[in-house]
Design a protein around this motif. Structure first.
Motif, PDB file in Angstrom:
ATOM      1  N   PHE A  85       0.829  -1.204   0.000  1.00 48.37           N
ATOM      2  CA  PHE A  85       0.000   0.000   0.000  1.00 48.37           C
ATOM      3  C   PHE A  85       0.869   1.262   0.000  1.00 48.37           C
ATOM      4  N   LYS A 138       2.084   1.934  -3.456  1.00 50.66           N
ATOM      5  CA  LYS A 138       1.029   2.458  -4.315  1.00 50.66           C
ATOM      6  C   LYS A 138       0.713   3.914  -3.965  1.00 50.66           C
ATOM      7  N   ALA A 178       3.356   5.989  -5.475  1.00 49.95           N
ATOM      8  CA  ALA A 178       3.216   6.011  -6.929  1.00 49.95           C
ATOM      9  C   ALA A 178       2.165   7.045  -7.336  1.00 49.95           C
ATOM     10  N   ILE A 179       1.086   7.128  -6.570  1.00 45.33           N
ATOM     11  CA  ILE A 179       0.050   8.118  -6.874  1.00 45.33           C
ATOM     12  C   ILE A 179       0.610   9.524  -6.660  1.00 45.33           C
ATOM     13  N   ARG A 189       7.470  -6.857 -10.561  1.00 42.56           N
ATOM     14  CA  ARG A 189       6.187  -7.440 -10.885  1.00 42.56           C
ATOM     15  C   ARG A 189       5.065  -6.593 -10.325  1.00 42.56           C
ATOM     16  N   LEU A 190       3.973  -6.599 -11.038  1.00 43.59           N
ATOM     17  CA  LEU A 190       2.813  -5.863 -10.553  1.00 43.59           C
ATOM     18  C   LEU A 190       2.082  -6.729  -9.534  1.00 43.59           C
ATOM     19  N   ILE A 231      -1.157  -6.781  -6.791  1.00 45.58           N
ATOM     20  CA  ILE A 231      -2.322  -6.056  -6.297  1.00 45.58           C
ATOM     21  C   ILE A 231      -2.933  -6.807  -5.119  1.00 45.58           C
ATOM     22  N   PRO A 232      -3.454  -6.058  -4.161  1.00 39.91           N
ATOM     23  CA  PRO A 232      -3.968  -6.711  -2.959  1.00 39.91           C
ATOM     24  C   PRO A 232      -5.291  -7.430  -3.174  1.00 39.91           C
ATOM     25  N   LEU A 233      -5.545  -8.412  -2.314  1.00 39.45           N
ATOM     26  CA  LEU A 233      -6.788  -9.190  -2.371  1.00 39.45           C
ATOM     27  C   LEU A 233      -7.781  -8.614  -1.378  1.00 39.45           C
ATOM     28  N   GLU A 288      -0.723  -7.873 -17.999  1.00 46.77           N
ATOM     29  CA  GLU A 288      -0.936  -6.901 -16.936  1.00 46.77           C
ATOM     30  C   GLU A 288      -1.658  -5.655 -17.442  1.00 46.77           C
ATOM     31  N   SER A 311      -6.519  -1.004  -8.314  1.00 45.68           N
ATOM     32  CA  SER A 311      -7.076  -2.325  -8.603  1.00 45.68           C
ATOM     33  C   SER A 311      -6.847  -3.308  -7.458  1.00 45.68           C
ATOM     34  N   LEU A 358      -7.864  -7.532  -6.168  1.00 47.80           N
ATOM     35  CA  LEU A 358      -8.392  -8.829  -6.578  1.00 47.80           C
ATOM     36  C   LEU A 358      -9.552  -9.200  -5.659  1.00 47.80           C
TER      37      LEU A 358
END
Lengths: 406, 118
Positions: free
Chosen positions: A86, A89, A92-93, A398-399, A401-403, B21, B31, B33
């Motif tokens: 987080f 991210k 990054a924003i 690698r990209l 993303i959270p679950l 991706e 985004s 999941l």
């Protein structure tokens, strides 16, 4: 009294509100608006949601005390990988608005936004609002933003209106912000300085900047003279956009293909300890505490903390001691999926004498000769026990993303 | 008669090399999941245990598939807005359409991608 133009410089401070708890609530939407405390695996609170703060729960409070104060409180494990994700991210924003960003810590940072009004067709207030709303909407966490002329002023502004705050203070409004800020809320002013200043009737930040520079120079040391300038809207602290060089703690962790093997997990723990210490040595830190943990397939953490006095910088010397602690947390027949460590209680190496090594201790002397080779990347630890490809972190970005779990 | 399968037209024939991706995730910063928990959208081809990518930042408009939280449970619904009434539609006989007040549910994001292994 201060004669400052509106925007000679423009610095934005972005600060996560109860960041760790907020991140947990973002991926577990069912925990939104509920009192949440993280740190179950350590037995003490590492983060407290705003809802839980209302019950007087503070950091480092024991879980027993928390349950007493707030029986309905939801106590969960920390997840440093998730916080880090987080954090990445969030920055990054922030970088999508300005390339000049300082990652001050995992949950707060600065951006230089001078000159962005024209390309964005927005006022500084609108830019601040856009950044705050963009982070909040994209990540589902709560953040506060302060915009002003210097880092100290921006940080004072953001902290004055939490959570979900936006405070914009131009050169003409500085005095009003300072007048309503108690001196101890200023970045870098601790309890002792507060007590000293109190004796000279300095209660607010405005009282402080009203003092003559000479007075501040006589009574206090150089960093406080710098703060005095910063609070007057004169930029002293530039943004450090390089990788961070001061840490409160350093973590290293990774998720692997699940396995039960004792040797494999012990090697991995050692590997992560070595990696964290390598970073610590790079910044010239000695380490007082090592927290090691294993995470199971069911996402339960098993961890324990080892303390060292005097502090150390070469973990191979304390390998046997750490192994005793590892044996306490490792259980046969449990399927683990990740391992890692957090080293903390960091102190500059120059301050401490290297007292650990008895002259003439042959093994230790040898080990100390090995470490410079390791730091220079000429050798690797942990190569003998299992496939190196499995341990080394993937170099490719690698990209991830959270679950969401609801 | 059309030969769409043999002669792809439009965007597809420009696709030479594709990064999964960037194809599947339009905004990596917003985004998430989500693993589908029920079969309420079976009729439009979203099954239990499918993985979906949810964009938190987008606002829904009629026809969008959304992830909503209703009474602490997460579920996928089809968003419909008729004047001021919001309908959370399903696509399965066992799951009726829901007519709810704004405060009875919370939209967690919009489904942008469905992922299923064969």
């Amino acid at each position: 009294m201060l004669h400052v133009r509106s925007w000679p410089t423009a610095i934005l401070h972005l600060d996560g509100d109860a960041f760790f708890a907020s991140v947990v609530q973002a991926v577990h939407p069912e925990l939104k608006d509920k009192p949440v405390v993280t740190g179950k695996e350590r037995g003490i609170a590492t983060a407290i949601s705003y809802e839980a703060k209302k019950y007087g729960i503070h950091r480092a409070m024991t879980m027993w005390e928390i349950k007493k104060r707030c029986p309905q409180c939801i106590i969960i494990d920390s997840d440093y990988q998730l916080y880090h994700l987080f954090s990445q991210k969030m920055f990054a924003i922030l970088r999508s608005f300005s390339p000049v960003v300082e990652e001050y810590s995992i949950d707060e940072g600065f951006a230089d936004i001078k000159g962005l009004r024209q390309p964005f067709h927005m006022s500084y207030e609108q830019i601040g609002k856009e950044i705050r709303d963009s982070v909040e909407k994209s990540l589902g966490i709560s953040v506060s933003v302060g915009v002003s002329l210097t880092k100290s002023l921006a940080k004072l502004a953001s902290s004055s209106n939490k959570p979900h705050g936006l405070i914009v203070v131009n050169g003409r409004d500085i005095e009003r912000l300072l007048a309503r800020s108690p001196i101890q809320t200023v970045w870098g002013i601790g309890e002792n300085t507060r007590a000293l200043l109190k004796k000279y009737n300095v209660d607010t930040a405005l009282d402080f900047v009203k003092k003559q520079e000479e007075w501040v120079t006589q009574k206090l040391s150089k960093p406080f003279v710098e703060i005095w300038h910063e609070l007057r809207g004169e930029m002293i602290y530039a943004l450090s956009t390089e990788a961070k060089t001061t840490y409160q703690s350093i973590s290293d962790t990774q998720t692997y293909r699940p396995t039960r093997e004792y040797d494999v997990w012990w090697s991995r723990i050692l590997f992560h300890i070595e990696a964290a210490f390598k970073k610590a040595r790079k910044f010239n830190y000695q380490v007082g505490r090592i927290y090691i943990f294993l995470k199971t397939q069911e996402f339960t953490y098993y961890g324990t903390e080892v303390k060292f006095s005097p502090k150390i910088s070469h973990p191979a010397l304390v390998k046997d001691e750490v192994k005793k602690y590892f044996n306490q947390i490792y259980k046969k027949n449990i399927l683990y999926r990740s391992a890692g460590c957090t080293i903390s209680d960091l102190e500059d190496r120059q301050i401490i004498q290297e007292s650990l090594f008895d002259i003439g201790d042959f093994k230790k002397e040898k080990l100390l000769k090995v470490y410079p080779l390791y730091d220079a990347g000429k050798i690797n630890f942990g190569t003998s026990l299992f496939d190196q490809r499995e341990v080394q972190k993937p170099k490719e970005k690698r990209l991830v993303i959270p679950l969401l779990s609801v | 008669m059309t030969y769409k399968a043999c002669f792809p037209t439009g965007e597809e024939d420009e696709v030479d090399i594709v990064s999964l991706e960037s194809y599947l995730i339009s905004d990596p910063h917003s985004s998430f999941l989500y693993k589908v928990k029920d079969s309420s959208l079976r009729g439009i081809g979203i099954f239990k245990n499918d993985l979906v990518i949810v964009d938190k930042k987008k606002s829904p408009s009629t026809g969008d598939i959304i992830l909503v939280r209703i009474e602490d449970e997460g579920t996928l619904k089809i968003f419909k807005k008729q004047r001021s009434v919001i309908i959370l539609g399903s696509s399965h006989p066992d799951y009726p359409n829901l007519y709810l007040q704004q405060e009875e549910f919370h939209i967690l994001g919009i489904v942008t991608t469905i992922i299923r292994k064969v």
